[in-house]
Design a protein around this motif. Structure first.
Motif, short mmCIF file in Angstrom:
data_model
loop_
_atom_site.label_atom_id
_atom_site.label_comp_id
_atom_site.label_asym_id
_atom_site.label_seq_id
_atom_site.Cartn_x
_atom_site.Cartn_y
_atom_site.Cartn_z
N ARG A 5 -0.25 -1.47 -6.00
CA ARG A 5 -0.62 -1.96 -8.15
C ARG A 5 -0.19 -1.45 -8.85
O ARG A 5 0.03 -2.13 -9.87
N TYR A 56 3.37 6.95 14.82
CA TYR A 56 3.54 6.45 13.50
C TYR A 56 5.22 5.24 13.82
O TYR A 56 5.74 4.88 13.33
N LEU A 82 -2.23 6.28 3.61
CA LEU A 82 -1.53 6.10 4.85
C LEU A 82 0.19 6.61 4.77
O LEU A 82 0.87 7.11 5.64
N ALA A 83 0.52 5.47 3.79
CA ALA A 83 2.18 5.58 3.63
C ALA A 83 2.40 6.76 3.08
O ALA A 83 3.64 6.92 3.88
N VAL A 93 -2.63 -1.06 4.05
CA VAL A 93 -3.98 -1.61 2.69
C VAL A 93 -5.47 -1.79 3.41
O VAL A 93 -5.55 -1.97 4.74
N GLY A 94 -6.49 -2.11 2.50
CA GLY A 94 -7.66 -2.37 3.83
C GLY A 94 -7.55 -3.25 4.46
O GLY A 94 -6.93 -4.50 3.90
N PRO A 95 -8.26 -3.50 5.45
CA PRO A 95 -8.53 -4.93 5.80
C PRO A 95 -8.91 -6.36 5.72
O PRO A 95 -8.33 -7.10 5.44
N LYS A 140 -5.45 -0.97 11.49
CA LYS A 140 -7.05 -0.55 11.85
C LYS A 140 -7.50 -0.97 10.65
O LYS A 140 -7.22 -0.47 9.64
N ASP A 192 1.00 -7.27 -7.52
CA ASP A 192 -0.90 -7.56 -7.26
C ASP A 192 -0.98 -8.06 -5.77
O ASP A 192 -0.51 -9.39 -5.97
N GLY A 226 0.64 -1.36 -0.08
CA GLY A 226 -0.24 -0.10 0.06
C GLY A 226 1.31 1.68 -0.60
O GLY A 226 0.06 2.28 0.16
N ALA A 227 1.87 1.44 -0.61
CA ALA A 227 2.85 2.27 -0.66
C ALA A 227 2.78 3.47 -1.32
O ALA A 227 2.98 4.67 -0.88
N LEU A 254 -7.48 -7.32 2.39
CA LEU A 254 -6.31 -8.14 2.17
C LEU A 254 -5.45 -8.00 3.11
O LEU A 254 -4.20 -8.30 2.71
N PHE A 255 -6.01 -8.18 4.50
CA PHE A 255 -5.26 -8.60 5.54
C PHE A 255 -5.02 -9.98 4.76
O PHE A 255 -3.44 -10.94 4.82
P1 NAD Z 1 -5.36 3.58 0.09
O1 NAD Z 1 -6.83 3.39 -0.54
O2 NAD Z 1 -5.09 5.10 0.09
O3 NAD Z 1 -4.52 3.39 -0.39
C1 NAD Z 1 -4.71 1.55 -0.66
C2 NAD Z 1 -3.42 0.87 -0.89
O4 NAD Z 1 -3.37 -0.30 -1.22
C3 NAD Z 1 -2.53 1.93 -2.27
O5 NAD Z 1 -0.88 2.02 -2.52
C4 NAD Z 1 -3.13 0.47 -2.88
O6 NAD Z 1 -2.31 0.79 -4.75
C5 NAD Z 1 -2.89 -0.69 -2.67
N1 NAD Z 1 -3.49 -1.44 -3.18
C6 NAD Z 1 -4.97 -2.01 -3.02
N2 NAD Z 1 -5.10 -2.72 -3.51
C7 NAD Z 1 -4.01 -3.38 -3.71
C8 NAD Z 1 -3.61 -4.90 -4.14
N3 NAD Z 1 -4.91 -5.83 -5.27
N4 NAD Z 1 -2.48 -5.04 -4.68
C9 NAD Z 1 -1.19 -4.26 -4.23
N5 NAD Z 1 -1.72 -3.13 -3.63
C10 NAD Z 1 -2.66 -2.86 -3.40
O7 NAD Z 1 -5.86 3.45 2.24
P2 NAD Z 1 -5.16 4.03 3.13
O8 NAD Z 1 -5.69 4.78 3.86
O9 NAD Z 1 -3.80 4.27 3.11
O10 NAD Z 1 -5.04 2.76 4.59
C11 NAD Z 1 -4.84 2.01 4.59
C12 NAD Z 1 -4.80 1.16 5.97
O11 NAD Z 1 -4.50 1.70 6.74
C13 NAD Z 1 -6.34 0.79 5.49
O12 NAD Z 1 -6.74 -0.21 6.31
C14 NAD Z 1 -7.21 1.95 6.19
O13 NAD Z 1 -8.23 1.34 7.42
C15 NAD Z 1 -5.58 2.52 7.17
N6 NAD Z 1 -5.42 2.89 8.40
C16 NAD Z 1 -5.65 4.78 7.32
C17 NAD Z 1 -6.08 6.30 8.13
C18 NAD Z 1 -5.51 6.72 7.10
O14 NAD Z 1 -5.43 8.73 7.64
N7 NAD Z 1 -5.67 6.88 5.66
C19 NAD Z 1 -5.87 6.07 9.31
C20 NAD Z 1 -5.75 5.15 10.01
C21 NAD Z 1 -6.01 3.02 9.72
#
Ligand code: NAD
Length: 478
Positions: free
Chosen positions: A51, A407, A22-23, A115-117, A143, A89, A17-18, A119-120
């Motif tokens: 991806r 973090y 969040l990253a 990444v979304g939960p 989370k 992927d 999810g780089a 995918l964990f």
């Molecule tokens: P986002 O949608 O911005 O990013 C998701 C990332 O996952 C992207 O880099 C995407 O390329 C990658 N991804 C998605 N499907 C993929 C696949 N099939 N193969 C490879 N890579 C894939 O999401 P986010 O906001 O960065 O959140 C990520 C996680 O952190 C989630 O679980 C979210 O609940 C948690 N979280 C986020 C925040 C926040 O402030 N954004 C805060 C707390 C927790």
């Protein structure tokens, strides 16, 4: 006072999810700071996976331009040189061989699942199937950890099929906040408070996590979660645990987490009259919750307050009032300990007396205030007044002390292999087990939250929750 930096061992951190929010907003800037202060060794590597098809060079450029907006700018070139990228992927086969070829055997290996939960579990399974999950590699999950007990259990099972509990790091970023850790330091490194830290001396405890913002950008997720799932089950519960737990015998991961777990297990079921759910209406500060999420029928709460009882020897009869909500007056997190009055009053009664209180401010202006009663200056008898004995950590520690973002601390703890500030599987399950019946009751009854004004302290009913006990909340933004 400069903070003490101990470099961590060389590592490969695989960041799934780089390219995500969040990253870019938290994890990579946090690592860049740790690099700048010398905590990351020269041969540390961060391998971004997502991806998007791009080269490592393009990934480095995109991170550099995101970090150029931050205070990492001086260290940028050296930091981005540690970055690599594999387009992959996680639900398919593409990219895994390239990732395997990048990993070294002789360094700490950590997989951060940003990444979304959903995918964990698939990522954990693939890491296992491809032999990438070595016996001492670590997996970090963001989370939310499930949306109820059943899903949290299923996720725990899926992770434990591939990793031991000692390899799993469940993030609750609240625990990484310096001031949250300070709750433990205040309690257990000072002899002053602990003798008073019980139902004989404490009238009640208030825990508030208030946000000024609404659901911006997270409408879909939030409308399926609500304040109870998004904030209460995790962050507020953790603050409650740190406030109410017994002193662990050692500051060691399982000793701390055992004590927190006991607090959750000691919580009484909460009757409906001790719970208030709210939803913000439209106002001068913006659109209503329903307009923001685009769902006029939504019964999701953006505010929740509860009166809780921790049924054990220390806390019998001392209630804990917890509240959290969006679109409130200020962004503020604090723990307020309200002490009982002295057993006998020898001075004339003071108007508006509020009594001794210890206020632990987690954000903003991290610090501690002790509310004391003193003599009002001047002649004419013994009149009393209340004054704050105030300490803001930034002032007390000196201007050059940096309070690192949660973090930064947490990712370094993963590399060090220290799980103290991460939730254990049984802790997360116990928190769901306690809150599940409360949420189920709302869902079964089709309960509608009560409306409240944006920019307020929440619904009137939440004020009444305290008033009917002869108590009152500390003002948000006072
Ligand atoms: P986002 O949608 O911005 O990013 C998701 C990332 O996952 C992207 O880099 C995407 O390329 C990658 N991804 C998605 N499907 C993929 C696949 N099939 N193969 C490879 N890579 C894939 O999401 P986010 O906001 O960065 O959140 C990520 C996680 O952190 C989630 O679980 C979210 O609940 C948690 N979280 C986020 C925040 C926040 O402030 N954004 C805060 C707390 C927790």
């Amino acid at each position: 006072m400069a903070s003490h930096v101990i470099p961590v061992a060389p590592f490969d951190l695989v960041l799934f999810g780089a390219t995500g929010d969040l990253a870019h907003r938290k994890i990579l800037p946090g690592l860049c700071h740790r690099h700048a202060v010398g905590q990351m060794p020269a041969d540390a590597r961060i391998i971004g996976c997502a991806r998007s098809q791009m080269t490592p060079e393009e990934f480095r450029d995109s991170v550099a331009s995101a970090l150029a907006q931050t205070d990492c700018v001086d260290n940028l070139d050296a930091f981005v040189a540690c970055l690599d990228y594999v387009s992959l992927d996680v639900t398919g086969d593409r990219g895994w061989d390239e990732l395997a070829a990048r990993l070294r055997d002789d360094v700490v290996r950590a997989f951060y699942l940003s990444v979304g939960p959903g995918l964990f579990a698939p990522i954990a399974a693939r890491l296992d199937q491809r032999g990438l999950a070595t016996p001492d590699s670590r997996i970090v999950v963001e989370k939310p950890f499930g949306r109820d007990l059943a899903s949290a259990r299923a996720l725990n099972r899926a992770l434990r099929n591939c990793f031991g509990e000692s390899q799993i790091y469940r993030i609750d970023h609240y625990l990484g906040k310096e001031t949250v850790q300070n709750v433990m330091a205040l309690r257990f490194a000072n002899a002053l408070f602990e003798p008073l830290w019980n139902c004989q001396h404490i009238d009640h405890v208030q825990i508030t996590v208030a946000e000024k913002l609404g659901v911006e950008g997270r409408e879909d997720y939030y409308d399926h979660a609500g304040a109870a799932r998004d904030m209460f089950q995790n962050h507020l519960m953790q603050l409650l645990c740190l406030t109410a737990m017994e002193p662990p015998s050692r500051f060691e991961p399982n000793a701390v987490r055992d004590e927190k777990l006991k607090v959750i297990r000691a919580l009484d079921p909460v009757p409906p009259e001790d719970i208030v759910r709210g939803q913000y209406r439209a106002g001068a500060h913006g659109r209503s919750y329903l307009e923001e999420v685009g769902n006029p029928d939504s019964t999701t709460e953006s505010f929740v307050a509860m009166k809780l009882h921790v049924s054990n020897w220390r806390w019998g009869g001392t209630p804990f009032y917890l509240r959290t909500g969006k679109r409130l007056r200020e962004r503020l997190s604090e723990i307020v300990i309200i002490f009982r009055d002295p057993p006998h009053a020898i001075f004339p009664r003071m108007d508006n007396r509020r009594g001794n209180a210890l206020i632990i401010r987690l954000q903003p202006d991290e610090g501690v205030t002790l509310r004391m009663t003193i003599k009002e200056p001047g002649p004419g008898g013994m009149r009393l007044t209340e004054v704050p004995l105030d300490m803001t950590f930034a002032e007390a520690l000196g201007a050059d002390v940096e309070i690192p973002d949660a973090y930064e601390r947490l990712v370094m703890d993963v590399i060090r292999g220290d799980q103290t500030l991460f939730m254990r599987g049984d802790e997360v399950e116990a928190a769901w087990e306690w809150i599940d019946p409360i949420i189920a009751r709302w869902e079964e009854a089709g309960d509608r939250p009560v409306p409240y004004d944006p920019g307020s302290s929440g619904p009137e009913d939440a004020l009444m929750l305290m008033h009917r006990d002869g108590r009152r909340w500390r003002e948000i933004g006072s």
